[in-house]
Design a protein around this motif. Structure first.
Motif: not given
Length: 142
Positions: A22, A59, A63, A67, A70-71, A73-75, A78
């Motif tokens: 998280t 973020h 959001r 946030v 959240q994981c 990987s969502e923020i 990449t």
């Protein structure tokens, strides 16, 4: 100076976080290590992304506090630019400045071997200038 020289001085320890962690866990890791970014990696060797304090702030603004649960990987970012230990610090300095990167993972033979921050790059530039100055002063006093 080469990137590998910086790593030899600072060490090759890289803090990573799993993509499923998280954002709250990420913040704990950043605070505990007093660092500004971590590489996102499932195995500590391959790079799946990178996430920084800046990503969290942006973020949170977009959001809100949701946030935090959240994981990562969502923020995370990449598309991660990397550098090799044999590459020149001057080139990295220009890249970090023009592309506005503060952290660059160091990869050798497809494996994560370190991370270099803009602070590391600036420190190396100062050390080079101090060495050059000392040499010039010594030359003038001969």
């Amino acid at each position: 100076m080469l990137i590998g020289t910086i790593l030899r001085g600072k060490g090759s320890d890289v803090t990573t976080v799993a993509p499923g962690a998280t954002v709250r866990e990420l913040l704990t890791r950043l605070a505990e290590r007093n660092i500004g970014a971590v590489v996102v990696s499932t195995d500590g060797v391959t790079i799946e992304g990178i996430v920084s304090e800046r990503d969290v702030v942006r973020h949170l603004h977009d959001r809100g506090a949701v946030v935090l649960d959240q994981c990562v990987s969502e923020i995370m970012t990449t598309e991660v630019r990397t550098v090799g230990p044999g590459e020149n610090v001057d080139t990295l300095r220009r890249t970090m400045t023009t592309q506005r990167f503060r952290h660059m993972p160091v990869v050798e033979n497809g494996r994560l071997v370190g991370i270099v921050s803009i602070g590391d790059v600036v420190k190396s530039a100062i050390e080079e200038l101090e060495t050059e100055k000392a040499s010039l002063v010594d030359y003038l006093h001969r």
